[in-house]
Every structure is written in C-alpha cells, then in structure tokens.
Design a protein around this motif. Sequence first.
Motif, PDB file in Angstrom:
ATOM      1  N   LYS A  11     -86.164  -8.073  25.146  1.00  0.00           N
ATOM      2  CA  LYS A  11     -84.908  -7.340  24.970  1.00  0.00           C
ATOM      3  C   LYS A  11     -84.371  -7.528  23.557  1.00  0.00           C
ATOM      4  O   LYS A  11     -83.743  -6.635  23.001  1.00  0.00           O
ATOM      5  N   ASN A  12     -84.596  -8.732  22.983  1.00  0.00           N
ATOM      6  CA  ASN A  12     -84.019  -9.056  21.686  1.00  0.00           C
ATOM      7  C   ASN A  12     -84.992  -9.970  20.933  1.00  0.00           C
ATOM      8  O   ASN A  12     -85.163 -11.130  21.305  1.00  0.00           O
ATOM      9  N   ILE A  13     -85.621  -9.439  19.894  1.00  0.00           N
ATOM     10  CA  ILE A  13     -86.630 -10.207  19.153  1.00  0.00           C
ATOM     11  C   ILE A  13     -86.056 -11.501  18.591  1.00  0.00           C
ATOM     12  O   ILE A  13     -86.675 -12.551  18.699  1.00  0.00           O
ATOM     13  N   ASN A  38     -91.298   3.768  18.439  1.00  0.00           N
ATOM     14  CA  ASN A  38     -89.867   3.457  18.450  1.00  0.00           C
ATOM     15  C   ASN A  38     -89.614   2.028  18.958  1.00  0.00           C
ATOM     16  O   ASN A  38     -88.853   1.803  19.899  1.00  0.00           O
ATOM     17  N   ILE A  39     -90.279   1.085  18.297  1.00  0.00           N
ATOM     18  CA  ILE A  39     -90.151  -0.336  18.654  1.00  0.00           C
ATOM     19  C   ILE A  39     -90.100  -1.178  17.390  1.00  0.00           C
ATOM     20  O   ILE A  39     -90.607  -0.785  16.345  1.00  0.00           O
ATOM     21  N   ASP A  40     -89.473  -2.343  17.513  1.00  0.00           N
ATOM     22  CA  ASP A  40     -89.592  -3.379  16.488  1.00  0.00           C
ATOM     23  C   ASP A  40     -90.692  -4.326  16.952  1.00  0.00           C
ATOM     24  O   ASP A  40     -90.814  -4.621  18.153  1.00  0.00           O
ATOM     25  N   ILE A  41     -91.473  -4.820  15.992  1.00  0.00           N
ATOM     26  CA  ILE A  41     -92.593  -5.715  16.282  1.00  0.00           C
ATOM     27  C   ILE A  41     -92.545  -6.899  15.332  1.00  0.00           C
ATOM     28  O   ILE A  41     -92.262  -6.738  14.142  1.00  0.00           O
ATOM     29  N   GLU A  42     -92.844  -8.076  15.863  1.00  0.00           N
ATOM     30  CA  GLU A  42     -92.973  -9.277  15.038  1.00  0.00           C
ATOM     31  C   GLU A  42     -94.144 -10.083  15.573  1.00  0.00           C
ATOM     32  O   GLU A  42     -94.320 -10.199  16.784  1.00  0.00           O
ATOM     33  N   PHE A  43     -94.943 -10.645  14.661  1.00  0.00           N
ATOM     34  CA  PHE A  43     -96.067 -11.487  15.069  1.00  0.00           C
ATOM     35  C   PHE A  43     -95.754 -12.946  14.782  1.00  0.00           C
ATOM     36  O   PHE A  43     -95.251 -13.294  13.710  1.00  0.00           O
ATOM     37  N   LEU A  44     -96.060 -13.799  15.768  1.00  0.00           N
ATOM     38  CA  LEU A  44     -95.906 -15.245  15.664  1.00  0.00           C
ATOM     39  C   LEU A  44     -97.257 -15.887  15.947  1.00  0.00           C
ATOM     40  O   LEU A  44     -98.056 -15.343  16.728  1.00  0.00           O
ATOM     41  N   VAL A  45     -97.521 -17.032  15.322  1.00  0.00           N
ATOM     42  CA  VAL A  45     -98.777 -17.740  15.559  1.00  0.00           C
ATOM     43  C   VAL A  45     -98.520 -19.212  15.866  1.00  0.00           C
ATOM     44  O   VAL A  45     -97.536 -19.800  15.416  1.00  0.00           O
ATOM     45  N   ASN A  46     -99.430 -19.758  16.655  1.00  0.00           N
ATOM     46  CA  ASN A  46     -99.440 -21.179  16.975  1.00  0.00           C
ATOM     47  C   ASN A  46    -100.911 -21.552  17.080  1.00  0.00           C
ATOM     48  O   ASN A  46    -101.557 -21.257  18.086  1.00  0.00           O
ATOM     49  N   GLY A  47    -101.453 -22.146  16.011  1.00  0.00           N
ATOM     50  CA  GLY A  47    -102.886 -22.433  15.983  1.00  0.00           C
ATOM     51  C   GLY A  47    -103.666 -21.128  16.013  1.00  0.00           C
ATOM     52  O   GLY A  47    -103.436 -20.235  15.204  1.00  0.00           O
ATOM     53  N   ASP A  48    -104.572 -20.994  16.986  1.00  0.00           N
ATOM     54  CA  ASP A  48    -105.389 -19.789  17.111  1.00  0.00           C
ATOM     55  C   ASP A  48    -104.721 -18.709  17.964  1.00  0.00           C
ATOM     56  O   ASP A  48    -105.312 -17.670  18.208  1.00  0.00           O
ATOM     57  N   LYS A  57     -86.508   0.239  20.929  1.00  0.00           N
ATOM     58  CA  LYS A  57     -85.278   0.554  20.205  1.00  0.00           C
ATOM     59  C   LYS A  57     -84.485   1.675  20.862  1.00  0.00           C
ATOM     60  O   LYS A  57     -83.638   2.288  20.236  1.00  0.00           O
ATOM     61  N   GLY A  58     -84.719   1.926  22.126  1.00  0.00           N
ATOM     62  CA  GLY A  58     -83.959   2.931  22.850  1.00  0.00           C
ATOM     63  C   GLY A  58     -84.731   3.443  24.038  1.00  0.00           C
ATOM     64  O   GLY A  58     -85.915   3.129  24.216  1.00  0.00           O
ATOM     65  N   GLU A  59     -84.071   4.228  24.849  1.00  0.00           N
ATOM     66  CA  GLU A  59     -84.677   4.732  26.075  1.00  0.00           C
ATOM     67  C   GLU A  59     -85.839   5.677  25.814  1.00  0.00           C
ATOM     68  O   GLU A  59     -86.686   5.861  26.684  1.00  0.00           O
ATOM     69  N   GLU A  60     -85.913   6.276  24.620  1.00  0.00           N
ATOM     70  CA  GLU A  60     -87.016   7.186  24.310  1.00  0.00           C
ATOM     71  C   GLU A  60     -88.300   6.450  23.931  1.00  0.00           C
ATOM     72  O   GLU A  60     -89.360   7.050  23.836  1.00  0.00           O
ATOM     73  N   SER A  61     -88.235   5.146  23.742  1.00  0.00           N
ATOM     74  CA  SER A  61     -89.434   4.355  23.460  1.00  0.00           C
ATOM     75  C   SER A  61     -90.319   4.314  24.709  1.00  0.00           C
ATOM     76  O   SER A  61     -89.821   4.121  25.816  1.00  0.00           O
ATOM     77  N   PRO A  62     -91.645   4.485  24.527  1.00  0.00           N
ATOM     78  CA  PRO A  62     -92.531   4.401  25.693  1.00  0.00           C
ATOM     79  C   PRO A  62     -92.541   3.009  26.334  1.00  0.00           C
ATOM     80  O   PRO A  62     -92.970   2.856  27.475  1.00  0.00           O
ATOM     81  N   MET A  63     -92.035   2.005  25.635  1.00  0.00           N
ATOM     82  CA  MET A  63     -91.991   0.644  26.187  1.00  0.00           C
ATOM     83  C   MET A  63     -90.715   0.386  26.995  1.00  0.00           C
ATOM     84  O   MET A  63     -90.647  -0.556  27.761  1.00  0.00           O
ATOM     85  N   TYR A  64     -89.725   1.227  26.825  1.00  0.00           N
ATOM     86  CA  TYR A  64     -88.435   0.996  27.492  1.00  0.00           C
ATOM     87  C   TYR A  64     -88.544   0.914  29.014  1.00  0.00           C
ATOM     88  O   TYR A  64     -87.976  -0.005  29.617  1.00  0.00           O
ATOM     89  N   PRO A  65     -89.259   1.823  29.676  1.00  0.00           N
ATOM     90  CA  PRO A  65     -89.362   1.714  31.139  1.00  0.00           C
ATOM     91  C   PRO A  65     -89.986   0.393  31.598  1.00  0.00           C
ATOM     92  O   PRO A  65     -89.593  -0.164  32.620  1.00  0.00           O
ATOM     93  N   LEU A  66     -90.956  -0.107  30.819  1.00  0.00           N
ATOM     94  CA  LEU A  66     -91.560  -1.398  31.171  1.00  0.00           C
ATOM     95  C   LEU A  66     -90.546  -2.521  31.038  1.00  0.00           C
ATOM     96  O   LEU A  66     -90.469  -3.411  31.888  1.00  0.00           O
ATOM     97  N   LEU A  67     -89.765  -2.506  29.962  1.00  0.00           N
ATOM     98  CA  LEU A  67     -88.749  -3.541  29.758  1.00  0.00           C
ATOM     99  C   LEU A  67     -87.697  -3.479  30.865  1.00  0.00           C
ATOM    100  O   LEU A  67     -87.279  -4.503  31.403  1.00  0.00           O
ATOM    101  N   LYS A  68     -87.295  -2.284  31.216  1.00  0.00           N
ATOM    102  CA  LYS A  68     -86.294  -2.105  32.263  1.00  0.00           C
ATOM    103  C   LYS A  68     -86.803  -2.666  33.598  1.00  0.00           C
ATOM    104  O   LYS A  68     -86.057  -3.285  34.342  1.00  0.00           O
ATOM    105  N   ARG A  69     -88.092  -2.475  33.844  1.00  0.00           N
ATOM    106  CA  ARG A  69     -88.677  -2.922  35.115  1.00  0.00           C
ATOM    107  C   ARG A  69     -88.972  -4.421  35.135  1.00  0.00           C
ATOM    108  O   ARG A  69     -88.709  -5.102  36.109  1.00  0.00           O
ATOM    109  N   TYR A  70     -89.583  -4.937  34.051  1.00  0.00           N
ATOM    110  CA  TYR A  70     -90.091  -6.309  34.064  1.00  0.00           C
ATOM    111  C   TYR A  70     -89.253  -7.316  33.293  1.00  0.00           C
ATOM    112  O   TYR A  70     -89.497  -8.511  33.379  1.00  0.00           O
TER     113      TYR A  70
END
Length: 129
Positions: A11-13, A38-48, A57-70
């Motif tokens: 929900k909040n990076i 329509n998403i913000d992305i950040e990569f984090l690493v821990n070893g390998d 970033k809004g309801e029009e993002s294809p990821m929004y329904p997944l976030l709303k559900r899970y």
Amino acid sequence: MKVHHIGYLVKNISKTEKKFLELGYEVESPTKFDEIRNIDIEFLVNGDYRVELIEPKGEESPMYPLLKRYKNTPYHLCYEVENIDEAIAELQDKHYTVIQEPNIAPCIEGKKVAFLNNISMGIIELVEM
C-alpha cells in the motif's frame, strides 16, 4: 531459470521499505515510477535475495485489484530468461497462460518482461536478460 526477485505488493512503499531495512535489506534502486503499469517500484537486496516493492498509484493500475484483495503480500516470483519468447512458449506447453504480453520494464533497465499464471503456481514474471 534463476530467480531475479520476489514481487511484493504494498500500500505504501516508504512504510514497507522501513520494515525491510529493519530486517537487514538495503535499497538497491530507489523508487521509480512505471508509467506503463501505473505503479511505483523499488528494489531492495539482502545478500542474494532481491525484493521488488510495488505500489499501485490508483484504481486504474492493473495491480490495484490485487492489492485491494490481498493487501500487503508477496504475489509473484520473477525469473531470468535468455529469450522471453522461447520461455513463454515452453511455459504455455506446461499450462501457463500469458496475462501480460512482453513489454518494456522501465524500472528493470528497460528489459522485456512478461507475466504468466498457472492455476497451481500462481503468477510468475519473466525478465529477458
């Protein structure tokens, strides 16, 4: 296939980033906007291990329904492939369905990515290296 990253829907990076930093992760690449999805992305690493934080970033993002559900959750594994079209064909023979055709991933150095789904496996991403 080698795992490139685990996709983690959030929900909040910035809030989620703090929790990963507490677990020993480091920011590999700061937050970038992917206008295609329509998403913000950040990569984090821990070893390998690499985690991709994805914030719709809004309801029009294809990821929004997944976030709303899970809510906040890991939702895909990304695998490195040499030839994305050949990998897709092989996976389709193994009952994977393409849910997003190959497209440029601005936050992964402009490499081609595709998303597939299998009823027993869930969502996977392929990145052409």
